[in-house]
Design a protein around this motif. Structure first.
Motif, PDB file in Angstrom:
ATOM      1  N   VAL A  68      47.887  40.408 -21.484  1.00  0.00           N
ATOM      2  CA  VAL A  68      47.470  41.755 -21.094  1.00  0.00           C
ATOM      3  C   VAL A  68      48.668  42.698 -21.112  1.00  0.00           C
ATOM      4  O   VAL A  68      49.731  42.369 -20.607  1.00  0.00           O
ATOM      5  CB  VAL A  68      46.838  41.731 -19.690  1.00  0.00           C
ATOM      6  N   ALA A  69      48.463  43.894 -21.683  1.00  0.00           N
ATOM      7  CA  ALA A  69      49.552  44.870 -21.823  1.00  0.00           C
ATOM      8  C   ALA A  69      50.722  44.208 -22.531  1.00  0.00           C
ATOM      9  O   ALA A  69      51.843  44.187 -22.040  1.00  0.00           O
ATOM     10  CB  ALA A  69      49.964  45.432 -20.465  1.00  0.00           C
ATOM     11  N   THR A  70      50.446  43.702 -23.716  1.00  0.00           N
ATOM     12  CA  THR A  70      51.407  42.873 -24.451  1.00  0.00           C
ATOM     13  C   THR A  70      52.661  43.616 -24.872  1.00  0.00           C
ATOM     14  O   THR A  70      53.691  43.007 -25.136  1.00  0.00           O
ATOM     15  CB  THR A  70      50.728  42.262 -25.689  1.00  0.00           C
ATOM     16  N   GLY A  71      52.604  44.944 -24.945  1.00  0.00           N
ATOM     17  CA  GLY A  71      53.777  45.678 -25.432  1.00  0.00           C
ATOM     18  C   GLY A  71      54.064  45.302 -26.872  1.00  0.00           C
ATOM     19  O   GLY A  71      53.184  45.332 -27.737  1.00  0.00           O
ATOM     20  N   THR A  72      55.282  44.904 -27.151  1.00  0.00           N
ATOM     21  CA  THR A  72      55.651  44.487 -28.506  1.00  0.00           C
ATOM     22  C   THR A  72      55.426  42.991 -28.725  1.00  0.00           C
ATOM     23  O   THR A  72      55.947  42.414 -29.659  1.00  0.00           O
ATOM     24  CB  THR A  72      57.123  44.832 -28.799  1.00  0.00           C
TER      25      THR A  72
ATOM     26  N   LEU B  97      44.936  36.231 -27.604  1.00  0.00           N
ATOM     27  CA  LEU B  97      44.477  37.612 -27.739  1.00  0.00           C
ATOM     28  C   LEU B  97      45.477  38.492 -27.007  1.00  0.00           C
ATOM     29  O   LEU B  97      45.641  38.377 -25.789  1.00  0.00           O
ATOM     30  CB  LEU B  97      43.080  37.783 -27.150  1.00  0.00           C
ATOM     31  N   ALA B  98      46.162  39.342 -27.742  1.00  0.00           N
ATOM     32  CA  ALA B  98      47.194  40.214 -27.176  1.00  0.00           C
ATOM     33  C   ALA B  98      46.706  41.652 -27.245  1.00  0.00           C
ATOM     34  O   ALA B  98      46.441  42.170 -28.340  1.00  0.00           O
ATOM     35  CB  ALA B  98      48.508  40.048 -27.927  1.00  0.00           C
TER      36      ALA B  98
ATOM     37  N   PRO C 205      38.964  42.937 -23.086  1.00  0.00           N
ATOM     38  CA  PRO C 205      37.857  42.535 -23.961  1.00  0.00           C
ATOM     39  C   PRO C 205      37.529  41.037 -23.896  1.00  0.00           C
ATOM     40  O   PRO C 205      36.609  40.591 -24.566  1.00  0.00           O
ATOM     41  CB  PRO C 205      38.355  42.928 -25.355  1.00  0.00           C
ATOM     42  N   MET C 206      38.273  40.268 -23.092  1.00  0.00           N
ATOM     43  CA  MET C 206      37.986  38.841 -22.957  1.00  0.00           C
ATOM     44  C   MET C 206      36.650  38.631 -22.238  1.00  0.00           C
ATOM     45  O   MET C 206      36.374  39.288 -21.237  1.00  0.00           O
ATOM     46  CB  MET C 206      39.118  38.151 -22.187  1.00  0.00           C
TER      47      MET C 206
END
Length: 333
Positions: free
Chosen positions: A170-174, A190-191, A226-227
């Motif tokens: 969640v909130a994967t950034g880069t 899922l990123a 979205p999971m």
């Protein structure tokens, strides 16, 4: 071209950062070369006339790149870039001056630079659109801070998962935590992130960091993610919960299967000093912890069990940066 919204202009500025950095470097090179070519000029290791001509040609290319975005390059030294926009029905130019950390100024079209004002507070109203623009603005340089990688590794180390089928970052950034999770040998990751600029940086790295394409990158809201319900074996959230709020903790419980694990980090309350722009998007429903006990209580009250908390301290220049690394489990049925 059309008008920019504030988030669109910030996102475009983020994409232009590498171009602007190169432009600034070449501008200095060209100035030094030009000075050396004048009668009595001081020699330079940068070269001579051919190198000066090459620098000038490349500068022209870079300036054209800026103009093709729809932005207006108004100044060269220092750089001054305007993004045509509209505020309250008035034509304005969102104004970025070299050295500005963010795009937070504007002026009416008819007033010019002398009429430059800060964007009104209401433009910084907390919304995903605004937040996405802020994070787009730092995406190009996000990986320069190695602290993010250390936090991500600590989160993955403490999950205790072996070959999880589904991992949600969640909130994967880069993508720092998503890439770190690959050593768990997951079925898929899922990123997600609200920032297109961050996702673009992650996807650029994925060609070499994720050759098996186990990671799916998606521009999406963190809350709700979205999971599907109970679809994740593990959830990761590095350096972002304080921007998501307590609702994120509840959503992770929804997304995790019973017995699934979560790993997240939080800054110490006493050490958290966001810029004015980022402070505006910090939710008020999540109290940052000051001690390990505070962090444990935060996860426990959200409904997690088997909570463990470790404080991660990293020397960075002349200071020590600290976060709490939290791991917990969703209770079984």
């Amino acid at each position: 071209m059309g008008l920019f919204t504030v988030p669109e202009a910030r996102a475009e500025l983020a994409r232009l950062r590498p171009v602007l950095d190169e432009l600034i470097r070449l501008r200095a090179d060209a100035a030094e070369l030009a000075a050396s070519l004048r009668p009595g000029g001081r020699e330079t290791a940068l070269g001579g006339m051919p190198e000066w001509k090459a620098a000038q040609a490349r500068l022209d290319d870079l300036m054209t790149t800026v103009q093709r975005t729809g932005a207006e390059l108004k100044g060269f030294a220092p750089l001054l870039i305007d993004f045509p926009a509209e505020l309250d029905g008035v034509d304005v130019l969102l104004c970025w001056l070299e050295g500005d950390p963010e795009l937070c100024w504007y002026h009416r079209v008819d007033l010019g630079f002398a009429g430059r004002r800060r964007l009104p507070d209401r433009v910084a109203v907390v919304s995903e659109e605004i937040a996405a623009g802020l994070f787009d603005g730092i995406a190009a340089h996000y990986d320069e801070d190695t602290f993010h990688g250390l936090v991500a590794e600590a989160l993955v180390d403490g999950l205790g998962c072996t070959s999880p089928e589904h991992v949600l970052d969640v909130a994967t950034g880069t993508g720092v935590a998503a890439f770190a999770a690959l050593r768990l040998q997951p079925g898929e990751v899922l990123a997600i992130d609200i920032s297109p600029g961050m996702i673009a940086q992650a996807e650029a790295k994925a060609a070499t960091r994720d050759p098996a394409k186990l990671i799916t990158w998606q521009v999406a809201s963190a809350v709700p993610s979205p999971m599907q319900d109970e679809g994740a074996d593990a959830v990761l959230c590095a350096s972002s919960l304080h921007f998501l709020g307590a609702a994120a903790l509840r959503d992770w419980l929804r997304a995790l299967r019973p017995g699934g694990r979560v790993g997240f980090s939080l800054p110490l309350a006493s050490a958290f000093r966001p810029s004015e722009a980022f402070a505006a998007i910090v939710p008020t429903d999540l109290k940052l912890p000051e001690t390990e006990a505070d962090a444990t209580e935060l996860a426990s009250e959200a409904g997690f069990t088997e909570v463990t908390v470790k404080r991660l301290d990293v020397e960075s220049g002349d200071r020590v940066r600290s976060v709490f690394v939290v791991h917990a489990t969703k209770p079984g049925p």
